[in-house]
Write a protein that holds these residues in place. Structure first.
Motif, PDB file in Angstrom:
ATOM      1  N   PRO A   1       2.317  15.920  11.593  1.00  0.00           N
ATOM      2  CA  PRO A   1       3.682  15.734  11.098  1.00  0.00           C
ATOM      3  C   PRO A   1       4.095  16.928  10.226  1.00  0.00           C
ATOM      4  O   PRO A   1       3.235  17.594   9.664  1.00  0.00           O
ATOM      5  CB  PRO A   1       3.593  14.462  10.253  1.00  0.00           C
ATOM      6  CG  PRO A   1       2.144  14.217  10.010  1.00  0.00           C
ATOM      7  CD  PRO A   1       1.419  14.851  11.151  1.00  0.00           C
ATOM      8  N   SER A   2       5.377  17.173  10.138  1.00  0.00           N
ATOM      9  CA  SER A   2       5.858  18.311   9.351  1.00  0.00           C
ATOM     10  C   SER A   2       5.470  18.175   7.882  1.00  0.00           C
ATOM     11  O   SER A   2       5.473  19.135   7.143  1.00  0.00           O
ATOM     12  CB  SER A   2       7.367  18.423   9.446  1.00  0.00           C
ATOM     13  OG  SER A   2       7.728  18.528  10.797  1.00  0.00           O
TER      14      SER A   2
ATOM     15  N   GLY B   1      -0.487   4.087   8.908  1.00  0.00           N
ATOM     16  CA  GLY B   1       0.559   3.115   8.600  1.00  0.00           C
ATOM     17  C   GLY B   1       1.796   3.299   9.457  1.00  0.00           C
ATOM     18  O   GLY B   1       2.345   2.336   9.986  1.00  0.00           O
TER      19      GLY B   1
ATOM     20  N   HIS C   1       8.754   7.942  12.359  1.00  0.00           N
ATOM     21  CA  HIS C   1       8.774   7.708  10.912  1.00  0.00           C
ATOM     22  C   HIS C   1       8.595   6.249  10.529  1.00  0.00           C
ATOM     23  O   HIS C   1       8.364   5.932   9.374  1.00  0.00           O
ATOM     24  CB  HIS C   1      10.075   8.218  10.293  1.00  0.00           C
ATOM     25  CG  HIS C   1      10.253   9.683  10.468  1.00  0.00           C
ATOM     26  ND1 HIS C   1      11.458  10.299  10.281  1.00  0.00           N
ATOM     27  CD2 HIS C   1       9.388  10.650  10.822  1.00  0.00           C
ATOM     28  CE1 HIS C   1      11.326  11.603  10.515  1.00  0.00           C
ATOM     29  NE2 HIS C   1      10.077  11.825  10.851  1.00  0.00           N
TER      30      HIS C   1
ATOM     31  N   MET D   1      -3.482   4.785  -2.637  1.00  0.00           N
ATOM     32  CA  MET D   1      -4.765   5.085  -1.996  1.00  0.00           C
ATOM     33  C   MET D   1      -5.223   6.539  -2.139  1.00  0.00           C
ATOM     34  O   MET D   1      -6.229   6.940  -1.564  1.00  0.00           O
ATOM     35  CB  MET D   1      -4.674   4.721  -0.506  1.00  0.00           C
ATOM     36  CG  MET D   1      -4.209   3.305  -0.236  1.00  0.00           C
ATOM     37  SD  MET D   1      -5.207   2.083  -1.118  1.00  0.00           S
ATOM     38  CE  MET D   1      -6.678   2.085  -0.105  1.00  0.00           C
TER      39      MET D   1
ATOM     40  N   PRO E   1      -8.674   6.821   3.340  1.00  0.00           N
ATOM     41  CA  PRO E   1      -7.257   6.827   3.704  1.00  0.00           C
ATOM     42  C   PRO E   1      -6.446   7.817   2.864  1.00  0.00           C
ATOM     43  O   PRO E   1      -5.357   8.213   3.260  1.00  0.00           O
ATOM     44  CB  PRO E   1      -6.798   5.400   3.411  1.00  0.00           C
ATOM     45  CG  PRO E   1      -7.751   4.907   2.364  1.00  0.00           C
ATOM     46  CD  PRO E   1      -9.071   5.565   2.671  1.00  0.00           C
TER      47      PRO E   1
ATOM     48  N   PRO F   1       0.830  -1.206   0.000  1.00  0.00           N
ATOM     49  CA  PRO F   1       0.000   0.000   0.000  1.00  0.00           C
ATOM     50  C   PRO F   1       0.865   1.258   0.000  1.00  0.00           C
ATOM     51  O   PRO F   1       1.956   1.267   0.569  1.00  0.00           O
ATOM     52  CB  PRO F   1      -0.809  -0.086   1.297  1.00  0.00           C
ATOM     53  CG  PRO F   1      -0.171  -1.130   2.132  1.00  0.00           C
ATOM     54  CD  PRO F   1       0.824  -1.891   1.303  1.00  0.00           C
TER      55      PRO F   1
ATOM     56  N   LEU G   1       9.641   8.197   5.084  1.00  0.00           N
ATOM     57  CA  LEU G   1      11.093   8.357   5.057  1.00  0.00           C
ATOM     58  C   LEU G   1      11.812   7.047   5.307  1.00  0.00           C
ATOM     59  O   LEU G   1      13.028   6.991   5.277  1.00  0.00           O
ATOM     60  CB  LEU G   1      11.514   9.399   6.100  1.00  0.00           C
ATOM     61  CG  LEU G   1      11.047  10.826   5.796  1.00  0.00           C
ATOM     62  CD1 LEU G   1      11.115  11.689   7.042  1.00  0.00           C
ATOM     63  CD2 LEU G   1      11.865  11.422   4.675  1.00  0.00           C
TER      64      LEU G   1
ATOM     65  N   GLY H   1      -2.528  -5.259   6.391  1.00  0.00           N
ATOM     66  CA  GLY H   1      -3.654  -5.095   5.483  1.00  0.00           C
ATOM     67  C   GLY H   1      -3.664  -3.686   4.941  1.00  0.00           C
ATOM     68  O   GLY H   1      -2.841  -2.856   5.349  1.00  0.00           O
ATOM     69  N   ILE H   2      -4.592  -3.436   4.025  1.00  0.00           N
ATOM     70  CA  ILE H   2      -4.687  -2.105   3.436  1.00  0.00           C
ATOM     71  C   ILE H   2      -5.864  -1.373   4.075  1.00  0.00           C
ATOM     72  O   ILE H   2      -6.997  -1.864   4.052  1.00  0.00           O
ATOM     73  CB  ILE H   2      -4.887  -2.179   1.908  1.00  0.00           C
ATOM     74  CG1 ILE H   2      -3.753  -2.994   1.278  1.00  0.00           C
ATOM     75  CG2 ILE H   2      -4.940  -0.775   1.314  1.00  0.00           C
ATOM     76  CD1 ILE H   2      -3.841  -3.101  -0.230  1.00  0.00           C
TER      77      ILE H   2
ATOM     78  N   CYS I   1       1.025  14.465   3.374  1.00  0.00           N
ATOM     79  CA  CYS I   1       0.845  13.056   3.694  1.00  0.00           C
ATOM     80  C   CYS I   1      -0.620  12.713   3.945  1.00  0.00           C
ATOM     81  O   CYS I   1      -1.427  13.569   4.239  1.00  0.00           O
ATOM     82  CB  CYS I   1       1.709  12.661   4.896  1.00  0.00           C
ATOM     83  SG  CYS I   1       1.278  13.513   6.409  1.00  0.00           S
ATOM     84  N   THR I   2      -0.939  11.425   3.795  1.00  0.00           N
ATOM     85  CA  THR I   2      -2.329  10.999   3.898  1.00  0.00           C
ATOM     86  C   THR I   2      -2.630  10.405   5.278  1.00  0.00           C
ATOM     87  O   THR I   2      -1.725   9.955   5.987  1.00  0.00           O
ATOM     88  CB  THR I   2      -2.639   9.912   2.851  1.00  0.00           C
ATOM     89  OG1 THR I   2      -1.859   8.737   3.156  1.00  0.00           O
ATOM     90  CG2 THR I   2      -2.297  10.385   1.443  1.00  0.00           C
TER      91      THR I   2
ATOM     92  N   ALA J   1       0.769   9.065   0.095  1.00  0.00           N
ATOM     93  CA  ALA J   1       1.364  10.130  -0.696  1.00  0.00           C
ATOM     94  C   ALA J   1       2.841   9.873  -0.978  1.00  0.00           C
ATOM     95  O   ALA J   1       3.477  10.621  -1.710  1.00  0.00           O
ATOM     96  CB  ALA J   1       1.201  11.469   0.019  1.00  0.00           C
TER      97      ALA J   1
ATOM     98  N   THR K   1       5.337  10.110   1.203  1.00  0.00           N
ATOM     99  CA  THR K   1       6.241  11.018   1.918  1.00  0.00           C
ATOM    100  C   THR K   1       6.990  10.279   3.018  1.00  0.00           C
ATOM    101  O   THR K   1       7.716  10.894   3.791  1.00  0.00           O
ATOM    102  CB  THR K   1       5.509  12.214   2.565  1.00  0.00           C
ATOM    103  OG1 THR K   1       4.674  11.721   3.612  1.00  0.00           O
ATOM    104  CG2 THR K   1       4.687  12.967   1.541  1.00  0.00           C
TER     105      THR K   1
ATOM    106  N   GLY L   1       8.781   2.504   3.673  1.00  0.00           N
ATOM    107  CA  GLY L   1       7.634   1.628   3.931  1.00  0.00           C
ATOM    108  C   GLY L   1       6.841   1.306   2.678  1.00  0.00           C
ATOM    109  O   GLY L   1       6.307   0.205   2.533  1.00  0.00           O
TER     110      GLY L   1
ATOM    111  N   GLY M   1       1.445  -1.099   6.759  1.00  0.00           N
ATOM    112  CA  GLY M   1       0.882  -1.824   5.628  1.00  0.00           C
ATOM    113  C   GLY M   1       1.195  -3.299   5.603  1.00  0.00           C
ATOM    114  O   GLY M   1       0.973  -3.950   4.593  1.00  0.00           O
TER     115      GLY M   1
END
Ligand SMILES: Cc1cc2nc3c(=O)[nH]c(=O)nc-3n(C[C@H](O)[C@H](O)[C@H](O)COP(=O)(O)OP(=O)(O)OC[C@H]3O[C@@H](n4cnc5c(N)ncnc54)[C@H](O)[C@@H]3O)c2cc1C
Ligand code: SF4
Ligand code: SF4
Lengths: 471, 409
Positions: free
Chosen positions: A129-130, A142, A412, A87, A107, A65, A72, A199-200, A135-136, A68, A70, A75, A196
């Motif tokens: 988060p910065s 996740g 992260h 997603m 998501p 999965p 680090l 599961g998704i 980010c999603t 966005a 982003t 993953g 992830g």
């Protein structure tokens, strides 16, 4: 039928990609590693997601999965040719319960977008988060993302009530419930932060937080890193729980100042950004208290944000930290370790020493309030041997953090990057237990394999089991 | 095979992307699709793959690049200051050579040659004026028809500004050169005239050098790099004698201010070029132009990408509108592209129209009956997607109208 044709029969050709250039573009997140992608899909519903997972199963390839991208820690970067399930198109906010302060969201909803959409309700999603502009929510779930304001509010896991999940066999299950304490085993905390591998996530029930009636933001400059660290310790010891407490060292402050011109004191050895929130009276008293503590430790400058615009500017400085260093070198490596607050100064000294020894340039920015360090290394990966030196130094930095009683990752995630360091904090038994838990969700090992847990975590070989039992 | 032209993207520029993804949500094509390959970071990754010789310049690469609006909304949020617009222009120059097609060839003829020719522009202008009078614009379908019908009424005879000059009213303070542009000078003369009126009141002598040509922005965006260089060189000479050049079209202004990438002497012209709203705001601050009394109601502000993202000009248009007695209303905190994007609508009519509809909806939701836009392309797109009843004007025009009201009162 081949994989792509099969996927296209469910999603149509526009939402299935397998051209080498698409696979190349999707091979990486915001970290430093790349991986092989077999095909990319953009499902729009849980059912479509489930179909994709089943098709991948028939083709015998793993599923990864991605939000966005982003992340680090790699993953969302496959370790073997995988179906990448993106997603971002599941970005609807389904329903908002203002009274109950919850919302069901897709998501793919962007973290900051959720809070923006909620502006009129006086509520927001607390984890910040910065990378929140990009980010999603799925990615936050996740990685169990954190942010400056998670000091008082807790990281993502404290803000997730339920998730809808597509499992490795294509089943759609809901974990958790609208009330805080569901009966039976509470698996939410297992899902959040699982990167992830279980599961998704196709829908999330998030807890919303009331916007504070008043906020006070202070920027404090110190003559030494020790003075700043001592201030942090005393603030926490005094029983105050600031909404946020962030530290940056001089190289970081200079890089940031160069980028956003927020008026950070570039002559200070360290800078603290402190925020208090709540009722106006309390905010004023707490801000004064922080100022007093800072001055008693020799603070050389104290600046209080006069209005929202100034507050936004001060925060922009902090939140641009990761990117700001990009001006000096084309690549960066961002660490994410946690150390006990009491040993901050000592670990920092060790980290500076490691950087000096490997000849790499280092800037420091971190969530001082909870001891989450983010040493940032700027480098140029195209120079031969440079990445290896950076990674070797990274390894050492993680080790000193762990030796000081800290841990591998504050927020992260472990992903690909820190997977092989898990043995530093977990015994073989611990790792085996985690591997078993994962197996309960994914007996075939096809859900984002190769992440989080190092090879051989399971005490006896998984391949033998899955092959032997036919599962 | 990587690159083949002298205009290839520079490796240092490409390497400056640290793949943080902070630009993603600002990109209109990413917003519409959620697709990394339609994002700035994804496009840069694709370009880098080609630069390294690891991917060919094939149809898919062409598609990924061509889908980009070149709105440069990805530049301000980029902490690493990646010069995305410049990179993409250079990619287009490669595409023109490496992916030739009849459409590209025709576009190059029009953008690289036609726009640089005053005769062609005059002929086209007269053609449109006649078509407008005979009601022929109704017969053209699709996005072209929509844009044609959104054009201001072209005066007959034409009143181009090129080669003219105007004396100041009151005490002279200096001379400023007007950048006349290509289509601007045929179809948007009222905006030029408004700007000239305002500058004369402030004491400026205004000249529009006869030898100037199209700025070359549309040619550059479409990869006609040689033509763009030629036009830039021409303009550097045309404006050599003056020390202040004012532009009232955001797209031209952004390109002029990037001339340093294109020709020798370009950086000097860039340094003396100023957007009309910036100059007028400065004159307001200096007291050379009056803050006008009166309550003219609300005006929605549409930020042209090449003003807001490429030139980072945000406050000045609002400043000018307030001075004209309006209350500026914000419509979009991200300043997402309206979909006009030069000639983008010809290649991607659906995406262009979708962005146009979104922008029009934002204007409508503001409740204002006037929307201010400082760029001709955006003006057409807005008028094409808005219902009658909502006026689209240049901020300088609104100020000039208010100024004349006051002067005649
Ligand atoms: C400049 C910058 C600053 C950052 N600052 C912070 C910070 O302050 N705090 C912090 O915690 N992180 C930070 N990060 C890291 C990153 O933004 C977070 O980890 C974020 O949560 C990732 O979200 P994403 O949508 O990009 O997910 P991705 O990177 O796409 O994926 C992250 C992980 O989540 C999994 N995943 C994604 N979507 C789903 C889903 N729907 N279901 C199941 N699994 C899924 C992926 O498989 C992957 O393992 C920063 C990153 C950058 C580039
Ligand atoms: S120029 Fe505009 S469309 Fe192109 S990548 Fe940047 S933001 Fe996206
Ligand atoms: S914001 Fe800049 S550095 Fe970050 S991904 Fe986008 S272009 Fe690259």
């Amino acid at each position: 039928m081949d994989l792509v044709a099969e996927l296209e029969s469910v999603l149509g050709s526009e939402r299935v990609r397998a051209h080498p250039l698409d696979r190349r573009v999707f091979a990486k997140d915001a970290g430093v590693k790349t991986g092989p992608v077999a095909a990319i899909v953009f499902p729009e519903t849980a059912e479509e997601t489930a179909s994709c997972v089943r098709i991948a199963a028939e083709a015998g390839i793993p599923v990864v999965p991605r939000g966005a991208g982003t992340g680090l820690a790699g993953g969302a970067v496959p370790v073997e040719p995988a179906l990448l399930v993106v997603m971002t198109r599941m970005n609807r906010i389904f329903e908002v319960d203002e009274q109950g302060r919850t919302a069901w969201v897709g998501p793919g909803v962007i973290n900051l977008e959720l809070s923006k959409q909620l502006a009129s309700t006086g509520l927001h999603f607390a984890p910040d988060p910065s990378s929140q502009q990009s980010c999603t929510i799925g990615g936050n779930v996740g990685t169990n993302a954190g942010g400056p304001h998670c000091l008082a509010e807790g990281t993502t896991v404290a803000h997730i009530l339920a998730v809808e999940l597509v499992t490795v066999d294509g089943e759609i299950v809901v974990v958790g419930a609208e009330y805080p304490d569901p009966i039976g085993l509470d698996l939410r905390a297992v899902i959040v932060g699982s990167e992830g591998t279980l599961g998704i996530v196709t829908r999330v029930l998030v807890k919303l937080t009331e916007n504070p009636p008043a906020v006070g933001t202070l920027l404090l400059g110190f003559p030494t890193v020790d003075a700043a660290a001592a201030t942090v310790s005393e603030i926490i010891a005094s029983g105050l729980v600031p909404a946020a407490l962030e530290m940056m060292d001089r190289p970081m402050v200079r890089a940031v100042e160069n980028f956003v011109h927020a008026g950070y004191p570039t002559d200070a050895a360290a800078v603290l950004l402190a925020e208090v929130a709540g009722h106006p009276e309390g905010v004023r008293a707490e801000a004064e208290m922080i100022e007093r503590i800072a001055r008693s430790h020799g603070a050389t400058s104290v600046r209080t944000a006069a209005d929202d615009a100034e507050r936004a500017l001060l925060w922009k400085g902090r939140k641009s930290a990761f990117g700001a260093i990009a001006q000096s070198a084309p690549d960066y490596y961002l660490h994410d370790t946690v150390v006990p607050r009491t040993r901050l100064v000592e670990v920092l000294d060790a980290i500076y020493e490691i950087a000096a020894r490997h000849g790499i340039s280092l800037l420091n920015v971190f969530h001082a309030g909870d001891g989450n360090l983010h040493p940032l290394v700027s480098f140029d990966a195209s120079r031969p041997g440079e990445l290896d030196r950076v990674l070797a130094a990274a390894d050492e930095m993680v080790r000193v953090s762990v030796e000081a009683g800290g841990t591998l990752s504050g927020e992260h995630g472990i992903g690909l990057e820190k997977r092989d360091l898990m043995g530093l904090v977990f015994s073989a038994d611990d790792l085996d237990a985690q591997a078993r838990l994962r197996e309960a969700f994914d007996p075939t090992g096809r859900m984002n394999p190769g992440k989080v847990l190092p090879e051989g975590s399971r005490c006896f070989d998984r391949a033998a089991v899955s092959g032997g039992t036919g599962r | 095979m990587s690159w083949v032209t002298d205009f290839a993207p520079e490796r240092d520029d490409l390497d400056s992307c640290v793949t943080c993804g902070l630009c993603l949500p600002f990109c209109p094509t990413f917003r519409l699709t959620g697709d990394e390959t339609a994002s700035p970071r994804g496009r840069l990754a694709a370009i880098l793959a080609v630069a390294r010789g690891e991917q060919p310049v094939d149809e898919r690469f062409d598609e990924m690049m061509s889908f980009c609006l070149q709105c440069r909304a990805c530049e301000p949020p980029c902490p690493s200051m990646v010069p995305y617009g410049k990179i993409q222009e250079r990619v287009r120059a490669e595409l023109l050579v490496q992916r030739p097609s009849l459409r590209r060839f025709l576009r190059r003829l029009v953008l690289g040659r036609g726009l640089a020719s005053p005769t062609m522009l005059r002929t086209a202008g007269i053609g449109v004026a006649v078509a407008q009078r005979l009601g022929l614009t109704r017969l053209v379908g699709g996005p072209t028809g929509r844009s044609l019908r959104a054009l201001r009424r072209v005066s007959l005879p034409l009143r181009p500004t090129r080669g003219r000059s105007w004396e100041p009213r009151g005490t002279p303070v200096g001379t400023v050169a007007l950048f006349s542009g290509c289509v601007m000078d045929v179809w948007f003369t009222p905006v030029h005239e408004a700007l000239v009126d305002v500058l004369r009141v402030a004491g400026y002598r205004v000249v529009a050098p006869a030898s100037q040509v199209c700025c070359g922005a549309l040619a550059a965006h479409d990869g006609a790099a040689f033509d763009a260089v030629r036009m830039a060189a021409h303009n550097v000479r045309a404006f050599a004698e003056v020390d202040l050049v004012v532009v009232d079209a955001a797209g031209c202004g952004a390109h002029l201010r990037d001339y340093g990438h294109w020709v020798d002497g370009g950086a000097e012209l860039a340094a003396k070029t100023v957007d009309a709203t910036v100059l007028v705001a400065r004159l307001l601050d200096d007291g050379a132009l009056p803050e006008l009394e009166g309550d003219r109601g609300e005006v929605a502000v549409q930020d042209p990408c090449h003003l807001r993202h490429a030139q980072r000009i945000v406050e000045e248009p609002r400043r000018v509108l307030r001075a004209a007695g309006y209350v500026p209303v914000e419509i979009d905190d991200l300043g997402l592209c309206c979909g006009a994007a030069g000639i983008y609508g010809l290649s991607y009519p659906d995406t262009s129209a979708e962005l146009g509809r979104r922008k029009a909806a934002q204007v409508r939701d503001s409740g204002a009956s006037v929307v201010a836009s400082a760029n001709p392309g955006c003006e057409l797109q807005l008028r094409g997607h808005l219902d009658v009843g909502i006026e689209v004007r240049h901020p300088i025009e609104l100020y000039r109208d208010a100024l004349l009201d006051e002067l005649t009162a």
